[in-house]
Design a protein around this motif. Structure first.
Motif, short mmCIF file in Angstrom:
data_model
loop_
_atom_site.label_atom_id
_atom_site.label_comp_id
_atom_site.label_asym_id
_atom_site.label_seq_id
_atom_site.Cartn_x
_atom_site.Cartn_y
_atom_site.Cartn_z
N PRO A 268 -18.37 51.83 -1.11
CA PRO A 268 -18.08 52.82 -0.07
C PRO A 268 -18.86 54.14 -0.23
N GLU A 269 -19.79 54.21 -1.19
CA GLU A 269 -20.45 55.49 -1.48
C GLU A 269 -21.16 56.05 -0.24
N ASP A 270 -21.86 55.18 0.51
CA ASP A 270 -22.59 55.64 1.69
C ASP A 270 -21.83 55.41 2.99
N ILE A 271 -21.06 54.36 3.04
CA ILE A 271 -20.26 54.06 4.23
C ILE A 271 -19.00 53.31 3.82
N SER A 272 -17.87 53.70 4.37
CA SER A 272 -16.59 53.04 4.11
C SER A 272 -16.35 51.99 5.20
N VAL A 273 -15.77 50.85 4.80
CA VAL A 273 -15.59 49.72 5.72
C VAL A 273 -14.16 49.21 5.64
N ILE A 274 -13.56 48.96 6.81
CA ILE A 274 -12.24 48.33 6.90
C ILE A 274 -12.34 47.10 7.79
N GLY A 275 -11.79 45.98 7.33
CA GLY A 275 -11.80 44.74 8.10
C GLY A 275 -10.47 44.48 8.78
N PHE A 276 -10.31 43.24 9.22
CA PHE A 276 -9.07 42.85 9.92
C PHE A 276 -8.82 41.37 9.64
N ASP A 277 -7.60 41.04 9.23
CA ASP A 277 -7.07 39.68 9.02
C ASP A 277 -6.57 39.47 7.60
N VAL A 333 -13.15 51.88 0.80
CA VAL A 333 -13.03 53.17 1.50
C VAL A 333 -12.99 54.29 0.44
N ARG A 334 -13.76 55.34 0.70
CA ARG A 334 -13.69 56.51 -0.17
C ARG A 334 -13.28 57.75 0.64
N THR A 335 -12.77 58.72 -0.06
CA THR A 335 -12.38 59.97 0.57
C THR A 335 -13.57 60.92 0.57
#
Length: 337
Positions: A268-277, A333-335
């Motif tokens: 997540p250092e450059d972009i945070s990603v959240i999926g689904f399922d 995911v990072r803050t």
């Protein structure tokens, strides 16, 4: 030809008991008796005559699972572990009740009618359809139909669905609460009146509630195969200000994460990603994927229970079932400040 009566005489039990074992209703029979019947079936060479059984009972014991998701010729929808999980769970629950599952992909209403004319089907499961000519063809059928993940609303049609809007809203809100403002949304083609549109609307609503302007340029629509994920990765590569990404399926998210890694973009250092399922692949990505969980086993079980009620003529009081979702925190995911 060896019959059920022959098996019953050889084992000293009733024909009903033999029939229960043959049809998978073994919970009603002791383990010792089940083993004795199975040994007799093997020794005597009994083979069920499905055609004869269908004629006598006016039931084929076969339920169709119709896929109306049209993919490219060099791919197939079973590559998505989500569909594999749903189908395997439905098959298991049907098998426990003595039914068989037949899987078929159909593109047009004519394909569906040809399928039903050539096979004796007791009922149909259908996933993710829309209110179009294909659905119009379904409304003319007299066999039980259970929809899965559909937003077609009709009183005599049962549907087992999910909190798609709320799940996507919560995923987007989670990124916002972790400091993200430029949040992209990746999905297969978003059609009106479907699951993906509900997830898209949940994303937009969360942005709106946080006073973040919606930007159409942050919407990425490609399919879930690796080639399409590569295209999605290319789009993200051209959005250096994007710090967060909502993806409508874990399988697609996994593909995008792999493509981003090849391009030197870290999660997540450059972009945070959240999926689904929350399918199993979400725990195998690097890093493990934060995602929206849905209970696919419960969804499949309720679909089968509803189908069995329809087949038995039992009144179905709840034709619309919406299952809850919840966010599962992992490491993608990072803050940010």
């Amino acid at each position: 030809m060896v019959t059920i009566k022959d098996i019953a005489q050889a084992t000293g039990v009733s024909c009903t008991t033999v029939s229960n074992v043959i049809h998978g209703r073994e919970k009603r029979v002791s383990a010792e008796t089940v083993n004795r019947i199975r040994e007799a079936i093997q020794t005597l060479g009994y083979v069920p005559n499905m055609s004869a059984r269908s004629l006598v009972s006016n039931s084929s014991k076969v339920i169709g699972f119709i896929n109306h998701v049209i993919v490219r010729p060099d791919t197939h929808f079973m590559e998505d572990p989500f569909h594999s999980s749903i189908i395997s769970s439905i098959e298991y629950n049907l098998r426990e009740s003595g039914y068989y599952l037949m899987l078929r992909t159909v593109k047009t209403p004519e394909d569906l009618m040809a399928f039903l004319q050539n096979w004796s089907i007791d009922g149909l499961f259908i996933t993710g359809i829309f209110k179009d000519s294909f659905y119009d063809a379904l409304s003319t059928l007299s066999i039980p139909i259970v929809l899965i993940d559909s937003y077609v609303r009709q009183p005599n049609v049962c549907n087992i669905g999910l909190e798609d809007f709320k799940g996507s809203y919560n995923a987007t809100r989670y990124l916002i609460d972790h400091g993200h403002r430029r949040i992209a949304f990746a999905s297969p083609n978003i059609k009106d009146g479907g699951v993906l549109q509900e997830r898209f609307l949940g994303y937009k609503a969360a942005l709106n509630d946080a006073s973040i302007p919606f930007d159409q340029n942050l919407i990425i629509e490609h399919e879930m195969d690796l080639e399409s994920c590569s295209l999605s990765g290319d789009r993200l590569f051209q959005m250096p200000d994007v710090t967060g990404l909502i993806v409508t399926a874990d399988y697609m998210a996994a593909g995008i994460i792999a493509v981003l890694r090849e391009r030197g973009i870290r999660v997540p250092e450059d972009i945070s990603v959240i999926g689904f399922d929350d399918i199993s692949i979400s725990q195998l990505t690097s890093p493990p994927l934060t995602t929206i969980h849905q209970d696919m086993y419960t969804k499949s079980r309720l679909a089968v229970e509803t189908m069995l009620k329809l087949l038995e003529g039992t009144p179905v009081t709840q034709t619309e079932i919406t299952l809850p979702t919840r966010l599962v925190e992992r490491a993608s995911v990072r803050t940010i400040s």
